[in-house]
Design a protein around this motif. Structure first.
Motif, mmCIF file in Angstrom:
data_model
loop_
_atom_site.group_PDB
_atom_site.id
_atom_site.type_symbol
_atom_site.label_atom_id
_atom_site.label_comp_id
_atom_site.label_asym_id
_atom_site.label_seq_id
_atom_site.Cartn_x
_atom_site.Cartn_y
_atom_site.Cartn_z
ATOM 1 N N GLN A 14 0.644 -0.924 0.058
ATOM 2 C CA GLN A 14 0.048 0.447 -0.012
ATOM 3 C C GLN A 14 1.177 1.535 0.106
ATOM 4 O OE1 GLN A 14 -2.993 -0.059 2.727
ATOM 5 N NE2 GLN A 14 -4.133 -1.455 1.715
ATOM 6 N N GLY A 35 0.005 4.365 -2.401
ATOM 7 C CA GLY A 35 0.573 5.183 -2.736
ATOM 8 C C GLY A 35 0.639 6.577 -3.368
ATOM 9 N N HIS A 36 2.345 6.026 -3.418
ATOM 10 C CA HIS A 36 3.332 6.667 -4.215
ATOM 11 C C HIS A 36 3.253 6.861 -5.973
ATOM 12 C CE1 HIS A 36 7.367 7.284 -5.997
ATOM 13 N NE2 HIS A 36 6.997 7.049 -6.925
ATOM 14 N N ARG A 50 -0.110 9.339 -5.732
ATOM 15 C CA ARG A 50 0.245 10.651 -5.737
ATOM 16 C C ARG A 50 1.128 11.170 -7.152
ATOM 17 N NH1 ARG A 50 5.577 12.796 -4.687
ATOM 18 N NH2 ARG A 50 6.196 11.301 -4.320
ATOM 19 N N LEU A 60 -10.820 7.720 -4.695
ATOM 20 C CA LEU A 60 -9.458 8.578 -4.490
ATOM 21 C C LEU A 60 -9.973 9.916 -4.510
ATOM 22 C CD1 LEU A 60 -6.974 8.825 -2.745
ATOM 23 C CD2 LEU A 60 -5.851 8.960 -5.959
ATOM 24 N N ALA A 67 -3.829 10.990 -2.200
ATOM 25 C CA ALA A 67 -2.834 10.303 -1.885
ATOM 26 C C ALA A 67 -1.193 11.287 -1.226
ATOM 27 C CB ALA A 67 -2.685 10.339 -3.554
ATOM 28 N N LEU A 96 -1.359 10.199 2.385
ATOM 29 C CA LEU A 96 -1.952 8.190 2.443
ATOM 30 C C LEU A 96 -0.545 7.743 2.679
ATOM 31 C CD1 LEU A 96 -5.049 7.835 0.199
ATOM 32 C CD2 LEU A 96 -4.526 7.062 2.229
ATOM 33 N N GLN A 97 0.366 8.179 1.296
ATOM 34 C CA GLN A 97 1.958 7.857 1.489
ATOM 35 C C GLN A 97 2.397 8.272 1.958
ATOM 36 O OE1 GLN A 97 3.666 9.925 -2.427
ATOM 37 N NE2 GLN A 97 6.012 9.061 -1.290
ATOM 38 N N GLU A 137 -9.585 6.586 4.692
ATOM 39 C CA GLU A 137 -8.656 6.626 3.843
ATOM 40 C C GLU A 137 -8.075 5.268 3.780
ATOM 41 O OE1 GLU A 137 -5.820 9.838 4.636
ATOM 42 O OE2 GLU A 137 -6.299 8.227 6.816
ATOM 43 N N MET A 148 -8.132 2.434 0.654
ATOM 44 C CA MET A 148 -7.391 1.737 0.089
ATOM 45 C C MET A 148 -7.462 0.577 0.053
ATOM 46 S SD MET A 148 -4.313 3.404 -0.756
ATOM 47 C CE MET A 148 -3.174 2.586 -0.526
#
Length: 290
Positions: free
Chosen positions: A135, A139-140, A143, A165, A203, A206-207, A268, A272
């Motif tokens: 995950q 996230g990366h 983004r 998202l 995002a 999240l990351q 979130e 995800m």
């Protein structure tokens, strides 16, 4: 271009290809031939070496191809054959993803090459991790894809919808213009610049949370200096980095719990879970990552 000039150019290409195959076995060459033109190429390259007869033969073949509208396609096929005979092995130095608009199409093209190797770069490794359902990697990928407005490779290329998202961004950051999360190349965006900013911010948080969890669970990584959410002073709107306090340009973090800043909020987590399942279920992505 005049027809005679076109024919002469093609004859030159035939001479180049005929010269190249002299050092290769017929079996090797045959593997490189286009299926639709295999017999014709064999005739041209192996059985018509006489300059005069060969030219007449090629002209007759081209006339037939021209009448069926295939002469330009044949030209491209022959050019591709020359390239494949010239380049024995194609080595790509990685980073197929994250900057260009369609990393999925780059991989598709590479998969069509007769002999290609890829030295996976750090950007590619993140995508492999995302494919596996990691995950923080997801996230990366989210983004960066939004920041550079290349979400088509996710939604169209790999069938990964970003609606979860988008819903998170619209509900949690609905009144937040997110000015610090500007998106590049928005002139052809399917979504509004403001919505993309909100999605990128969602995002990013999240990351940061997910990476913080990994770092905390793996102290041997020696990356604790990269965990900054617990160094934020929400009352003052500052963050402490290596002993120095900096003023934040953005202080609206509705999903961050002051007492447990790296824990995903209910919204979130739901977002995800859905997106992670989409990554892991994308058959095309699995084919590309293998």
């Amino acid at each position: 271009m005049e027809w005679s000039t076109f024919v002469n150019h093609l004859l030159d290409m035939v001479h180049v290809a005929a010269f190249q195959i002299q050092t290769r076995s017929f079996k090797e060459v045959r593997k490189l031939l286009d299926d639709d033109y295999e017999d014709l190429l064999c005739e041209i390259l192996y059985t018509n070496r006489n300059p005069i007869a060969g030219k007449a033969f090629v002209e007759n073949c081209l006339t037939s191809l021209h009448n069926s509208g295939k002469h330009l396609h044949f030209l491209r096929v022959l050019a591709r054959l020359i390239r494949n005979l010239t380049i024995d092995e194609l080595v790509v130095a990685g980073d197929l993803y994250d900057r260009g608009p369609r990393g999925d199409k780059v991989v598709e093209i590479l998969m069509q090459q007769p002999k290609a190797w890829v030295a996976w770069g750090n950007h590619d490794i993140v995508w492999i991790g995302a494919c596996l359902g990691q995950q923080a990697c997801i996230g990366h990928v989210l983004r960066v894809s939004i920041r550079y407005n290349v979400t088509q490779q996710l939604e169209e290329g790999y069938g990964i919808p970003l609606q979860p998202l988008q819903y998170l961004a619209e509900t949690v950051y609905g009144s937040d213009p997110a000015p610090c999360h500007k998106v590049k190349f928005t002139s052809y965006a399917a979504r509004s610049p403001e919505l993309l900013r909100k999605m990128q911010k969602a995002a990013a948080i999240l990351q940061y949370k997910l990476e913080g969890q990994i770092i905390a669970n793996n102290p041997d990584f020696d990356l604790d200096h990269r965990r900054l959410l617990h160094h934020i002073n929400f009352e003052k709107g500052t963050v402490n980095v290596d002993g120095t306090e900096y003023e934040l340009k953005d202080t609206n973090f509705p999903t961050i719990d002051v007492n447990n800043p790296y824990e995903l909020s209910h919204e979130e987590k739901k977002c995800m879970d859905v997106i992670t399942n989409s990554f892991r279920s994308s058959s095309k992505m699995w084919t590309h990552m293998k």
